[in-house]
Design an enzyme around this catalytic site. Sequence first.
Site, short mmCIF file in Angstrom:
data_model
loop_
_atom_site.label_atom_id
_atom_site.label_comp_id
_atom_site.label_asym_id
_atom_site.label_seq_id
_atom_site.Cartn_x
_atom_site.Cartn_y
_atom_site.Cartn_z
CG ASP A 51 -11.08 60.93 72.08
OD1 ASP A 51 -10.54 59.94 72.60
OD2 ASP A 51 -11.95 61.62 72.66
CE1 TYR A 141 -2.49 56.65 84.10
CE2 TYR A 141 -1.48 55.60 86.01
CZ TYR A 141 -1.44 55.95 84.67
OH TYR A 141 -0.36 55.59 83.91
CE LYS A 145 -2.50 53.57 81.91
NZ LYS A 145 -2.29 53.56 80.45
N1 NAD Z 1 5.53 58.20 82.12
C1 NAD Z 1 5.51 57.18 82.97
O1 NAD Z 1 6.32 57.10 83.90
C2 NAD Z 1 4.47 56.08 82.81
C3 NAD Z 1 4.42 55.06 83.77
C4 NAD Z 1 3.47 54.05 83.62
C5 NAD Z 1 2.63 54.04 82.53
N2 NAD Z 1 2.68 55.06 81.62
C6 NAD Z 1 1.77 55.01 80.48
O2 NAD Z 1 2.51 55.19 79.29
C7 NAD Z 1 1.67 55.81 78.29
C8 NAD Z 1 2.36 57.02 77.70
O3 NAD Z 1 2.61 57.98 78.73
P1 NAD Z 1 3.58 59.23 78.53
O4 NAD Z 1 4.34 59.42 79.79
O5 NAD Z 1 4.32 59.12 77.25
O6 NAD Z 1 2.51 60.42 78.47
P2 NAD Z 1 2.18 61.50 77.32
O7 NAD Z 1 1.11 62.39 77.89
O8 NAD Z 1 3.43 62.15 76.84
O9 NAD Z 1 1.59 60.60 76.17
C9 NAD Z 1 0.22 60.26 76.06
C10 NAD Z 1 -0.18 60.51 74.61
O10 NAD Z 1 -1.53 60.05 74.44
C11 NAD Z 1 -2.26 61.08 73.78
N3 NAD Z 1 -3.67 60.94 74.22
C12 NAD Z 1 -4.16 61.14 75.46
N4 NAD Z 1 -5.48 60.89 75.47
C13 NAD Z 1 -5.82 60.51 74.21
C14 NAD Z 1 -7.04 60.11 73.59
N5 NAD Z 1 -8.19 60.05 74.27
N6 NAD Z 1 -7.00 59.79 72.28
C15 NAD Z 1 -5.86 59.86 71.57
N7 NAD Z 1 -4.68 60.22 72.10
C16 NAD Z 1 -4.67 60.54 73.41
C17 NAD Z 1 -1.63 62.39 74.19
O11 NAD Z 1 -1.88 63.45 73.28
C18 NAD Z 1 -0.15 62.00 74.23
O12 NAD Z 1 0.47 62.15 72.96
C19 NAD Z 1 0.35 56.11 79.01
O13 NAD Z 1 -0.56 55.04 78.75
C20 NAD Z 1 0.73 56.11 80.47
O14 NAD Z 1 -0.37 55.82 81.30
C21 NAD Z 1 3.59 56.08 81.74
#
Ligand code: NAD
Length: 310
Positions: A51, A141, A145
């Site tokens: 984590d 959220y 950020k």
């Molecule tokens: N998907 C989108 O459209 C989008 C848009 C803007 C920003 N983001 C950002 O991009 C990043 C990735 O998002 P995603 O869509 O791939 O989501 P996702 O849930 O597939 O990936 C997040 C990853 O982080 C891991 N994780 C979560 N909390 C954790 C912790 N406390 N310690 C260690 N690992 C942890 C999860 O297991 C997962 O593998 C995030 O920061 C998200 O906020 C995504």
Amino acid sequence: MKILLTGGAGFIGSHVAAAFLAAGHQVVVVDDLSTGDRSRVPPGASFHLADVASPELDAIFARERPDVVDHHAAQISVTASARDPLADARANALGTLNVLECCRRHQVRKVIFISSGGAIYGDAPVDRIPETRPPAPLSPYAIHKLTGEHYLRFYRAQHGLAYTSLRYANVYGPGQNPDGEAGVVAIFCTKLLRGEVPVLNAWPDDPEGMARDYVYVEDVAEANALSLVKGDDGIFNIGTGTAVKTRELLETIAHLLGSEPRYTPAGPRPGDLRRSCLDNRRALEVLGWRPTHDLAAGLAKTVAWFQSHA
Ligand SMILES: NC(=O)c1ccc[n+]([C@@H]2O[C@H](COP(=O)([O-])OP(=O)(O)OC[C@H]3O[C@@H](n4cnc5c(N)ncnc54)[C@H](O)[C@@H]3O)[C@@H](O)[C@H]2O)c1
């Protein structure tokens, strides 16, 4: 270069890991697998189950001694953040702060931070939102950020840690999880492939749905690769600059799948923004980044992936 990538077992992080490896870098993934999947971490990357908010992160930094940290790990649901702001703060605010403290203690050169252009500007009824628009976060959220970006400036000023913050638009592509409330492309692909009727959320006065900027995940991964060597101390929108309404998105996906674009109309969910579309000119000027997939090209690859994994 040795890169410690948090969240590398997730949707976007696993594509970023692949892009870093393809460019010849060493990749160390740290992920707690809360939404990620160990099998997504590409072969060639090493893996630590942890984590990012926990004290054990420090020992991983001490052992791995990365040059650059790319911080994707996060609780990603806006709705979940509204339901449980403390849990969101733990993962997204304290987790980010813990990552930055480890960067400071272990002489990391640069951190790439993943922010959200889709969330932190709030409801912005302009054609394309520039990075200079004052943020107006409407969810825990988005607040956390934005807090991460404030910490970046503090660590730069106080400890000389270089940073790049990437504010993603709505990212889509192969491997996105269809089970959450976010990720409408993955949800539509999965529902239509199962013969189910998806829900289309819209305001009563605008039944075409929300206007969103959909950016393909391989283009997003490329923005991370460019940020390894460019864009120090900059904040960049990573989007296409083109807004698409939800109904048009559904019709395009249905057309690619050869199915009927049927849907169940529903009202907006709490926190839903009417419009979000990012101005991406700064990323082109400074990072040399531009999206190489338009929606048709990105959706064709995405739909093909969901078909082969149905
Ligand atoms: N998907 C989108 O459209 C989008 C848009 C803007 C920003 N983001 C950002 O991009 C990043 C990735 O998002 P995603 O869509 O791939 O989501 P996702 O849930 O597939 O990936 C997040 C990853 O982080 C891991 N994780 C979560 N909390 C954790 C912790 N406390 N310690 C260690 N690992 C942890 C999860 O297991 C997962 O593998 C995030 O920061 C998200 O906020 C995504």
